[in-house]
Write an enzyme that holds these catalytic residues in place. Structure first.
Site, PDB file in Angstrom:
ATOM      1  N   TYR A 185      14.657 -29.213  21.208  1.00  0.00           N
ATOM      2  CA  TYR A 185      13.162 -29.582  20.289  1.00  0.00           C
ATOM      3  C   TYR A 185      12.227 -29.986  20.660  1.00  0.00           C
ATOM      4  O   TYR A 185      11.346 -30.030  20.410  1.00  0.00           O
ATOM      5  CB  TYR A 185      14.049 -30.152  18.932  1.00  0.00           C
ATOM      6  CG  TYR A 185      15.016 -28.511  18.676  1.00  0.00           C
ATOM      7  CD1 TYR A 185      14.220 -27.902  17.792  1.00  0.00           C
ATOM      8  CD2 TYR A 185      16.652 -29.494  17.850  1.00  0.00           C
ATOM      9  CE1 TYR A 185      14.877 -26.611  17.528  1.00  0.00           C
ATOM     10  CE2 TYR A 185      16.828 -28.738  17.454  1.00  0.00           C
ATOM     11  CZ  TYR A 185      16.734 -27.372  17.058  1.00  0.00           C
ATOM     12  OH  TYR A 185      16.927 -26.588  15.527  1.00  0.00           O
ATOM     13  N   HIS A 230      15.023 -13.602  14.400  1.00  0.00           N
ATOM     14  CA  HIS A 230      16.117 -15.139  13.749  1.00  0.00           C
ATOM     15  C   HIS A 230      16.057 -14.643  11.975  1.00  0.00           C
ATOM     16  O   HIS A 230      14.440 -14.096  11.488  1.00  0.00           O
ATOM     17  CB  HIS A 230      14.684 -16.208  13.466  1.00  0.00           C
ATOM     18  CG  HIS A 230      15.664 -17.402  15.173  1.00  0.00           C
ATOM     19  ND1 HIS A 230      15.450 -17.785  15.933  1.00  0.00           N
ATOM     20  CD2 HIS A 230      16.367 -16.971  15.706  1.00  0.00           C
ATOM     21  CE1 HIS A 230      15.486 -18.276  16.379  1.00  0.00           C
ATOM     22  NE2 HIS A 230      16.421 -17.355  17.354  1.00  0.00           N
ATOM     23  N   GLU A 236      19.783 -17.993  10.925  1.00  0.00           N
ATOM     24  CA  GLU A 236      19.899 -19.590  11.587  1.00  0.00           C
ATOM     25  C   GLU A 236      19.853 -20.086   9.933  1.00  0.00           C
ATOM     26  O   GLU A 236      18.991 -20.835   9.537  1.00  0.00           O
ATOM     27  CB  GLU A 236      18.949 -19.775  11.740  1.00  0.00           C
ATOM     28  CG  GLU A 236      18.620 -19.581  13.932  1.00  0.00           C
ATOM     29  CD  GLU A 236      17.593 -19.902  14.373  1.00  0.00           C
ATOM     30  OE1 GLU A 236      16.411 -19.771  13.182  1.00  0.00           O
ATOM     31  OE2 GLU A 236      16.825 -20.286  15.044  1.00  0.00           O
ATOM     32  N   ASP A 243       9.028 -25.637   6.362  1.00  0.00           N
ATOM     33  CA  ASP A 243      10.097 -24.023   7.799  1.00  0.00           C
ATOM     34  C   ASP A 243      11.250 -24.877   6.988  1.00  0.00           C
ATOM     35  O   ASP A 243      12.478 -25.736   7.151  1.00  0.00           O
ATOM     36  CB  ASP A 243       9.844 -24.833   9.370  1.00  0.00           C
ATOM     37  CG  ASP A 243      11.125 -24.032   9.762  1.00  0.00           C
ATOM     38  OD1 ASP A 243      12.302 -23.454   9.930  1.00  0.00           O
ATOM     39  OD2 ASP A 243      11.002 -25.323  11.139  1.00  0.00           O
ATOM     40  N   HIS A 256      10.295 -23.160  21.130  1.00  0.00           N
ATOM     41  CA  HIS A 256       9.583 -23.219  20.154  1.00  0.00           C
ATOM     42  C   HIS A 256       8.609 -22.992  20.980  1.00  0.00           C
ATOM     43  O   HIS A 256       8.559 -24.463  22.119  1.00  0.00           O
ATOM     44  CB  HIS A 256       9.919 -24.685  19.264  1.00  0.00           C
ATOM     45  CG  HIS A 256      11.216 -24.256  18.390  1.00  0.00           C
ATOM     46  ND1 HIS A 256      10.851 -24.755  17.351  1.00  0.00           N
ATOM     47  CD2 HIS A 256      11.574 -22.895  17.969  1.00  0.00           C
ATOM     48  CE1 HIS A 256      11.951 -24.228  16.701  1.00  0.00           C
ATOM     49  NE2 HIS A 256      12.407 -23.221  16.879  1.00  0.00           N
ATOM     50  N   ARG A 316      18.419 -32.551  21.012  1.00  0.00           N
ATOM     51  CA  ARG A 316      17.494 -33.293  21.028  1.00  0.00           C
ATOM     52  C   ARG A 316      17.719 -34.624  22.287  1.00  0.00           C
ATOM     53  O   ARG A 316      17.633 -35.321  21.027  1.00  0.00           O
ATOM     54  CB  ARG A 316      18.563 -34.115  19.359  1.00  0.00           C
ATOM     55  CG  ARG A 316      18.166 -33.154  18.564  1.00  0.00           C
ATOM     56  CD  ARG A 316      18.600 -33.779  16.493  1.00  0.00           C
ATOM     57  NE  ARG A 316      18.799 -32.349  16.492  1.00  0.00           N
ATOM     58  CZ  ARG A 316      17.791 -31.606  15.122  1.00  0.00           C
ATOM     59  NH1 ARG A 316      16.293 -32.223  15.990  1.00  0.00           N
ATOM     60  NH2 ARG A 316      18.210 -30.656  14.876  1.00  0.00           N
ATOM     61  N   ASP A 334      10.597 -15.228  13.493  1.00  0.00           N
ATOM     62  CA  ASP A 334      11.759 -15.787  12.597  1.00  0.00           C
ATOM     63  C   ASP A 334      11.290 -15.204  10.867  1.00  0.00           C
ATOM     64  O   ASP A 334       9.939 -15.301  10.776  1.00  0.00           O
ATOM     65  CB  ASP A 334      11.414 -17.534  13.019  1.00  0.00           C
ATOM     66  CG  ASP A 334      12.554 -17.688  11.849  1.00  0.00           C
ATOM     67  OD1 ASP A 334      12.141 -17.725  10.895  1.00  0.00           O
ATOM     68  OD2 ASP A 334      13.422 -19.372  12.422  1.00  0.00           O
ATOM     69  N   HIS A 394       9.989 -18.030   9.049  1.00  0.00           N
ATOM     70  CA  HIS A 394       8.469 -18.534   9.244  1.00  0.00           C
ATOM     71  C   HIS A 394       7.027 -17.728   9.317  1.00  0.00           C
ATOM     72  O   HIS A 394       6.204 -18.427   9.327  1.00  0.00           O
ATOM     73  CB  HIS A 394       8.953 -18.990  11.086  1.00  0.00           C
ATOM     74  CG  HIS A 394       9.780 -19.521  11.217  1.00  0.00           C
ATOM     75  ND1 HIS A 394       9.836 -20.395  13.053  1.00  0.00           N
ATOM     76  CD2 HIS A 394      10.908 -20.818  10.568  1.00  0.00           C
ATOM     77  CE1 HIS A 394      11.569 -21.325  12.752  1.00  0.00           C
ATOM     78  NE2 HIS A 394      11.599 -21.256  11.761  1.00  0.00           N
ATOM     79  N   HIS A 406      14.383 -22.561   5.714  1.00  0.00           N
ATOM     80  CA  HIS A 406      15.333 -21.876   6.426  1.00  0.00           C
ATOM     81  C   HIS A 406      16.428 -21.826   4.438  1.00  0.00           C
ATOM     82  O   HIS A 406      16.836 -22.672   4.173  1.00  0.00           O
ATOM     83  CB  HIS A 406      16.841 -21.980   6.997  1.00  0.00           C
ATOM     84  CG  HIS A 406      16.142 -21.221   8.384  1.00  0.00           C
ATOM     85  ND1 HIS A 406      16.615 -22.036   9.078  1.00  0.00           N
ATOM     86  CD2 HIS A 406      14.409 -22.256   8.612  1.00  0.00           C
ATOM     87  CE1 HIS A 406      15.880 -21.550  10.229  1.00  0.00           C
ATOM     88  NE2 HIS A 406      14.552 -21.905  10.160  1.00  0.00           N
ATOM     89  N   GLU A 420       8.832 -18.583  19.780  1.00  0.00           N
ATOM     90  CA  GLU A 420       9.379 -17.623  18.666  1.00  0.00           C
ATOM     91  C   GLU A 420       8.295 -18.164  18.100  1.00  0.00           C
ATOM     92  O   GLU A 420       7.481 -19.214  17.810  1.00  0.00           O
ATOM     93  CB  GLU A 420      10.437 -19.000  18.337  1.00  0.00           C
ATOM     94  CG  GLU A 420      11.006 -19.007  16.702  1.00  0.00           C
ATOM     95  CD  GLU A 420      12.069 -19.770  16.066  1.00  0.00           C
ATOM     96  OE1 GLU A 420      12.846 -20.087  17.099  1.00  0.00           O
ATOM     97  OE2 GLU A 420      12.498 -19.207  14.800  1.00  0.00           O
ATOM     98  N   HIS A 463      18.939 -21.392  21.966  1.00  0.00           N
ATOM     99  CA  HIS A 463      18.022 -21.552  21.505  1.00  0.00           C
ATOM    100  C   HIS A 463      17.476 -23.439  22.820  1.00  0.00           C
ATOM    101  O   HIS A 463      17.898 -23.516  23.006  1.00  0.00           O
ATOM    102  CB  HIS A 463      18.214 -22.486  20.035  1.00  0.00           C
ATOM    103  CG  HIS A 463      17.085 -22.690  19.631  1.00  0.00           C
ATOM    104  ND1 HIS A 463      16.331 -23.462  19.618  1.00  0.00           N
ATOM    105  CD2 HIS A 463      16.577 -21.640  18.376  1.00  0.00           C
ATOM    106  CE1 HIS A 463      14.880 -23.499  18.953  1.00  0.00           C
ATOM    107  NE2 HIS A 463      15.407 -22.869  18.080  1.00  0.00           N
TER     108      HIS A 463
HETATM  109 ZN   LIG Z   1      13.621 -22.774  11.421  1.00  0.00          ZN
HETATM  110 ZN   LIG Z   2      13.987 -19.940  14.437  1.00  0.00          ZN
END
Ligand SMILES: [Zn+2]
Ligand SMILES: [Zn+2]
Length: 352
Positions: free
Chosen positions: A72, A223, A268, A236, A109, A36, A186, A189, A238, A152, A69
């Protein structure tokens, strides 16, 4: 099957290796810098050396077993040139960090087209976004040596590209060196984007479509997350394995699918506090699922036990989704009525 999880790297990237071995990971994911923040201090040569030594000691092959990963903030589908360039610089920095650590895979992403169509090329917003993503990948691959860049799939929310397999189909046609690019699916997702994976027929149907549109050779990782929100909710969210709408059956199918052998399979799922111990339990659960039949009484009992634990959150999310659908229907209804009125007014004017 290389089951693993996304582990912390607090105190230095090399700590991720110890965290991974402590919970029994056969593959793992980590951040290479704060996800971030645009800029982060470089990884020192000493830290990189420690990382590689620990991988060797614990039998992780960084070229195949580790899937970092990305940040973001990266948005390679951004129509704003300056922001696109900033994203590209951040992506390239991530990729260079991978190569510094001898890591062979990198997941990120794909980004959002912000709803802006390309007037110059007459492309839809979505196609223009995928093209910009492909441009970024082609450039990034030219400027690096071996790392495979893994895109992803998204939950189909907002203006994100690659929520469906058609976008990946388009993407791969635009790549100069497709072998240097891969796909990470994922499960949460995919489900949120409308691909059901909670029974054998749908599970196999998804992979058949993947084979047709993308090609199984382009699958680089998974994922593994259950979904708190219902099918097609585009959320989204999880959930712990077995607690959500995918249920334990999805992960039984996953654990027994030969197509997924040898690639990183990364958890995740949400943790209670920051305790990665739960990942250790989920890895053991996945290993337990290998070879389990659907009608095994122990499997059925566990499925039911986990569904009970996730009951409340599923109810809440199902109610939210229903409300959203009702509002959408109402708005569509209002639009229909207003269009009808406009049509009538027009007719009245014409005098017929
Ligand atoms: Zn996610
Ligand atoms: Zn993921």
């Amino acid at each position: 099957m290389r089951f693993g999880a996304h582990v912390g790297m607090g105190g230095g990237v090399f700590n991720a290796v110890t965290n991974a071995i402590n919970i029994g990971c056969n593959a793992f994911a980590l951040f290479l810098k704060s996800p971030r923040r645009w800029e982060s201090p470089a990884i020192s040569a000493e830290d990189a050396e420690t990382f590689k030594e620990l991988c060797k000691k614990h039998n992780y092959n960084p070229r195949t077993d580790i899937l970092p990963h990305g940040s973001y903030f990266i948005n390679m589908a951004n129509p704003d040139e300056e922001k696109w360039q900033k994203s590209f610089d951040c992506l390239l920095d991530d990729l260079k960090r991978c190569e510094q650590l001898d890591i062979g895979l990198y997941n990120f992403h794909p980004g959002s087209h912000l709803g802006i169509a390309d007037t110059a090329s007459h492309e839809t917003a979505e196609n223009a976004g995928v093209r910009r993503l492909a441009d970024g990948l082609n450039r990034a691959i030219k400027e690096t040596n071996f790392v495979r860049v893994v895109v992803e799939n998204m939950a189909g929310h907002g203006n994100y590209v690659c929520g469906n397999l058609d976008d990946f189909h388009t993407l791969f046609k635009l790549l100069n060196d497709p072998k240097r690019v891969g796909v990470c699916i994922d499960t949460c997702h995919a489900f949120a984007a409308g691909y059901n994976l909670n029974n054998e027929e749908e599970w196999n149907g998804f992979w058949k479509e993947f084979e047709e549109k993308v090609g199984i050779e382009n699958l680089a990782a998974l994922h593994m997350n259950d979904s708190m929100a219902p099918l097609g909710a585009n959320r989204d969210l999880h959930q712990k394995l077995g607690w959500g709408f995918l249920g334990l059956e999805c992960f039984r199918l996953l654990a027994n699918d030969k197509r997924l052998e040898g690639i990183p399979l990364i958890l995740e799922t949400p943790l209670d506090g920051n305790d990665e111990g739960h990942y250790g339990e989920e890895i053991k659960l996945l290993e337990w699922l290998v070879g389990k039949e659907k009608d095994d009484p122990e499997f059925i009992a566990k499925s039911e036990e986990f569904q009970k634990l996730g009951f409340k959150s599923r109810e809440e999310q199902a109610a939210k989704f229903e409300k959203k659908k009702t509002v959408k229907r109402k708005n569509e209804g209002k639009a229909d009525i207003s269009n009808m009125m406009k049509g009538r007014a027009k007719k009245a004017k014409k005098g017929d």
